[in-house]
Design an enzyme around this catalytic site. Structure first.
Site, short mmCIF file in Angstrom:
data_model
loop_
_atom_site.label_atom_id
_atom_site.label_comp_id
_atom_site.label_asym_id
_atom_site.label_seq_id
_atom_site.Cartn_x
_atom_site.Cartn_y
_atom_site.Cartn_z
CE1 TYR A 73 -4.03 2.12 0.72
CE2 TYR A 73 -2.45 3.40 1.98
CZ TYR A 73 -3.68 3.29 1.37
OH TYR A 73 -4.55 4.36 1.41
CE LYS A 96 -3.37 4.79 -1.93
NZ LYS A 96 -4.41 5.13 -2.91
CB THR A 148 -13.82 5.01 5.66
OG1 THR A 148 -12.71 4.26 6.14
CG2 THR A 148 -13.32 6.16 4.82
N1 LIG Z 1 -9.71 5.98 4.33
C1 LIG Z 1 -8.51 6.47 4.59
O1 LIG Z 1 -8.12 6.63 5.76
C2 LIG Z 1 -7.59 6.86 3.44
C3 LIG Z 1 -6.46 7.65 3.72
C4 LIG Z 1 -5.61 8.01 2.67
C5 LIG Z 1 -5.90 7.58 1.37
N2 LIG Z 1 -7.01 6.82 1.14
C6 LIG Z 1 -7.26 6.40 -0.24
O2 LIG Z 1 -8.48 6.98 -0.68
C7 LIG Z 1 -9.07 6.16 -1.68
C8 LIG Z 1 -10.50 5.86 -1.29
O3 LIG Z 1 -10.50 5.22 -0.02
P1 LIG Z 1 -11.83 5.03 0.86
O4 LIG Z 1 -11.40 5.02 2.28
O5 LIG Z 1 -12.87 5.97 0.39
O6 LIG Z 1 -12.17 3.51 0.46
P2 LIG Z 1 -13.56 2.74 0.35
O7 LIG Z 1 -13.22 1.31 0.58
O8 LIG Z 1 -14.61 3.38 1.22
O9 LIG Z 1 -13.97 2.96 -1.19
C9 LIG Z 1 -13.21 2.43 -2.24
C10 LIG Z 1 -14.09 2.25 -3.46
O10 LIG Z 1 -13.26 1.70 -4.51
C11 LIG Z 1 -13.98 0.66 -5.12
N3 LIG Z 1 -13.04 -0.31 -5.71
C12 LIG Z 1 -12.25 -1.22 -5.08
N4 LIG Z 1 -11.57 -1.96 -5.97
C13 LIG Z 1 -11.93 -1.50 -7.21
C14 LIG Z 1 -11.58 -1.87 -8.52
N5 LIG Z 1 -10.71 -2.87 -8.79
N6 LIG Z 1 -12.14 -1.19 -9.55
C15 LIG Z 1 -13.03 -0.19 -9.31
N7 LIG Z 1 -13.40 0.19 -8.09
C16 LIG Z 1 -12.85 -0.46 -7.04
C17 LIG Z 1 -14.81 0.04 -4.02
O11 LIG Z 1 -15.92 -0.71 -4.55
C18 LIG Z 1 -15.24 1.27 -3.25
O12 LIG Z 1 -16.46 1.82 -3.76
C19 LIG Z 1 -8.19 4.92 -1.79
O13 LIG Z 1 -7.28 5.10 -2.87
C20 LIG Z 1 -7.44 4.92 -0.47
O14 LIG Z 1 -6.22 4.25 -0.56
C21 LIG Z 1 -7.86 6.45 2.14
#
Ligand SMILES: NC(=O)c1ccc[n+]([C@@H]2O[C@H](COP(=O)([O-])OP(=O)(O)OC[C@H]3O[C@@H](n4cnc5c(N)ncnc54)[C@H](O)[C@@H]3O)[C@@H](O)[C@H]2O)c1
Length: 264
Positions: A163, A167, A198
């Site tokens: 991961y 990133k 989340t």
């Molecule tokens: N939540 C955190 O704390 C956090 C922090 C920093 C970065 N991020 C990044 O933000 C982004 C969104 O995270 P989130 O927390 O909203 O996640 P989440 O799990 O709530 O949502 C992710 C979405 O991506 C979709 N998805 C997964 N695999 C897929 C694929 N192969 N093709 C198409 N869609 C796909 C899922 O169905 C889901 O709707 C991610 O890239 C994550 O790494 C999250």
């Protein structure tokens, strides 16, 4: 009203712009799809969640296109659908990502788990940028926002090795594309959220409060972000208000990456 007439009729900070949002069915993507739509964008969601996709599309008065972001053909079809239906691709929020438990310390993470995370988090962003750029270059305008993370700029002893590496890749790819296409009117920024509240994070920390406390102590603001706070940054980067911002490491992290000692 035709699709293109509907585009012209909208008002707001991104009025009439066509936005493709991957991972738009949940969390940060969902909050951003809603925010962009509320500010006048036409939103096309690419996700694999066929249970929620159509309902979310109705909510934002946009479209859902089943898209596995690891598939070059499906990603190309997503952007082609947006361009064909609405006449342009102005905003690409390349945001879908995963953080599975099999991705852990390098000592315990096998090659299969490593590769899966690289495919969904990093190769996907390469595919989405590759698909979006030709439309934007031809239009001589566009804003690409790639979701990286604060872990792209900081190390954690609680490692998720693939991961973090994915990133870091998103961050440097975004920087390079931002520089390369700056004079063709296309901006590319890496959005780096801190930890966001989340459902996944809530479940994890409800069962293990010590785990939450270990992380929260590093956040100067003293809490995790709400998805809507990240969506506000997405809206800004997507809009013309960010016209001089490109190739940036756009941190929305409550101060984590700047902190040595945090307030008690
Ligand atoms: N939540 C955190 O704390 C956090 C922090 C920093 C970065 N991020 C990044 O933000 C982004 C969104 O995270 P989130 O927390 O909203 O996640 P989440 O799990 O709530 O949502 C992710 C979405 O991506 C979709 N998805 C997964 N695999 C897929 C694929 N192969 N093709 C198409 N869609 C796909 C899922 O169905 C889901 O709707 C991610 O890239 C994550 O790494 C999250």
């Amino acid at each position: 009203m035709s699709d293109q007439a509907a585009t012209a009729a909208r008002v707001g900070r991104v009025a009439g712009k066509v936005a493709v949002v991957t991972g738009g069915c949940s969390g940060i993507g969902l909050a951003s799809a809603r925010r962009l739509a509320a500010e006048g964008a036409i939103v096309v969601i690419g996700d694999v969640d066929d249970a929620r996709g159509p309902e979310v599309a109705t909510q934002v008065q946009g479209r859902y296109v089943h898209t596995d972001v690891t598939s070059a053909d499906q990603v190309a079809a997503l952007f082609a659908t947006a361009a064909r239906a609405y006449g342009s691709v102005d905003i690409a929020f390349n945001n879908a990502g995963i953080s599975p438990p099999e991705d852990d310390s390098i000592l315990d993470t096998d090659l299969e788990a490593w590769r899966r995370v690289q495919e969904v988090n990093l190769t996907s962003v390469y595919l989405c940028c590759k698909a979006a750029l030709p439309y934007m270059i031809e239009q001589r305008r566009g804003s690409i926002i790639n979701t990286a993370s604060f872990v792209a700029v900081m190390g954690a002893a609680t490692s998720q090795i693939s991961y973090s590496a994915s990133k870091g890749g998103v961050l440097s790819m975004s920087r390079e594309l931002g520089v390369q296409f700056a004079r063709q009117g296309v901006r590319v920024n890496a959005l780096c959220p801190g930890p966001v509240n989340t459902p996944l994070l809530q479940e994890l920390f409800a069962s293990d409060p010590e785990r939450a406390a270990r992380r929260l102590v590093h956040v100067p603001v003293g809490r995790f972000a709400e998805p809507e706070e990240i969506a506000n940054a997405v809206l800004f980067l997507a809009s013309d208000e960010a016209s001089f911002i490109t190739a940036s490491t756009f941190l929305v992290d409550g101060g984590i990456s700047a902190a040595y000692v945090t307030p008690l």
